[in-house]
Scaffold this active site. Structure first.
Site, PDB file in Angstrom:
ATOM      1  N   TYR A   1     -21.494  22.969  20.419  1.00  0.00           N
ATOM      2  CA  TYR A   1     -22.423  22.573  21.474  1.00  0.00           C
ATOM      3  C   TYR A   1     -22.495  23.688  22.521  1.00  0.00           C
ATOM      4  CZ  TYR A   1     -22.858  17.695  19.921  1.00  0.00           C
ATOM      5  OH  TYR A   1     -23.131  16.548  19.221  1.00  0.00           O
ATOM      6  N   THR A   2     -23.713  24.123  22.788  1.00  0.00           N
ATOM      7  CA  THR A   2     -23.969  25.244  23.712  1.00  0.00           C
ATOM      8  C   THR A   2     -23.008  26.408  23.462  1.00  0.00           C
ATOM      9  OG1 THR A   2     -22.683  24.108  25.460  1.00  0.00           O
ATOM     10  CG2 THR A   2     -25.077  23.871  25.517  1.00  0.00           C
TER      11      THR A   2
END
Length: 370
Positions: A60-61
């Site tokens: 995630y990110t």
């Protein structure tokens, strides 16, 4: 119901909030999301309201989500209070086939990296992110059980796998006396109800509480998008990702606009936001243990948390049911009352009452299982 009311996850002893905080929006690397100050505000708001289950993933990110989450938890010395759920499967090293997938080599690599970014020595709930179509369930379950035995992981789960694969994995755990699967993490909303055919009965029967992702269908059910001649208008994640070749982002259809319109009408009659009604609907569906709510703004999270403050009357719930009911498909379309009558000879045959069922105590104690 409130955020600080806790239920055990599946048949495990892990007590969690009915709303989990999703942190895929922690970071701006993907062109949308929250900066660090906004992410910290959302974390603090969720925790201060009593929430204790926070969902993230290793990629995630690009890893920022795990890093910030670990920092926020450690800043307030909350490690024993927070249940961290993180995931593995995706590859951050192009050209290296073993830097992704669900094989033993990658799982062990991934867990060590996640532990480092999160700044902790254990993960509460470690989840296979997506089926890789290759790795046998035996290898996955043996590896996850080893991580539990080593104290690096407390509980395990699966996300985005076929129902047959999840059933096989849980059966292997039972047969080998491995750590059982406590949760299935799956997409579910008014516009995406396909898990009702197999996954809801599967989770209920085999003790896996379902964690819902995307209860607002990437923001479509929030009401901020409107149909137009070119497709739709509105700003947010769904617009930014409209050209992404990923089925999770493909939410625009005539059927779904009809659902949005009915949801808007019901929300006005209830005096609540569309997002609150959509989340409330998902939370109270059979088999659902916890609903992941993510936001890029504090106001969005505060609105979502209020989804636990009311009940949807039966008449309004029936309207949402009617407009969003998925089309019946074989073989489930074959199991109706006419066929059952041919099986039972027309005699009245019902399910056993709850007190008669085996394992009723362990079942009734689990969120999304009874």
């Amino acid at each position: 119901m409130s955020l600080n009311t806790y239920y055990t996850l599946g048949r495990s002893g892990l007590r969690v909030s009915r709303l989990a905080l999703g942190t895929m929006t922690f970071g701006t690397e993907w062109g949308w999301g929250a900066d660090e100050d906004a992410a910290r505000q959302m974390f603090n708001t969720y925790v201060d309201a009593g929430g204790n289950l926070i969902d993230t993933a290793d990629l995630y990110t690009n890893g920022t989500s795990e890093t910030w989450l670990g920092n926020f938890i450690n800043e307030r010395n909350l490690r024993d209070k927070i249940a961290i759920a993180t995931k593995f499967s995706y590859n951050a090293e192009p050209g290296n086939p073993n830097a992704g997938g669900n094989g033993r080599k990658n799982i062990i690599r991934a867990v060590e990296s996640s532990l480092k970014r999160l700044g902790t020595d254990y993960i509460d709930l470690y989840i296979l992110h997506t089926w890789d179509k290759i790795t046998p369930a035996e290898e996955v379950m043996r590896t996850l059980n080893d991580l539990v035995s080593a104290g690096k992981v407390r509980y395990i789960g699966l996300s985005d796998t076929p129902a047959w694969y999840a059933a096989r994995a849980q059966t292997i755990a039972e047969y080998r006396n491995y750590e059982p699967i406590s949760t299935l993490q799956l997409e579910y909303s008014l516009v995406e109800r396909n898990i009702e055919r197999e996954f809801i009965p599967l989770g209920t029967e085999l003790g896996m509480g379902i964690m819902v992702w995307s209860p607002l269908a990437r923001g479509l059910l929030s009401g901020k998008y409107k149909p137009s001649e070119s497709g739709f208008t509105g700003e947010g994640r769904l617009y930014v990702t409209s050209e992404v070749d990923n089925p999770a982002f493909q939410k625009i259809s005539d059927r779904n606009w009809k659902i949005v319109a009915e949801l808007e009408t019901v929300a006005k009659e209830l005096g609540h936001s569309m997002a609150q009604v959509a989340v409330n609907w998902a939370v109270n569906r059979p088999g659902i243990a916890s609903v992941i709510v993510g936001a890029s703004k504090l106001s969005q999270l505060e609105d979502n948390i209020k989804a636990l403050d009311f009940e949807i009357p039966a008449e309004l719930a029936n309207r949402l049911e009617a407009v969003s009911k998925p089309e019946s498909q074989f073989p489930y379309s074959f199991f109706g009352s006419e066929i059952q009558g041919m099986i039972n000879g027309g005699a009245m045959v019902g399910d056993k009452p709850d007190g008669y069922k085996l394992n009723v105590l362990s079942k009734s104690a689990g969120a999304g299982v009874s």
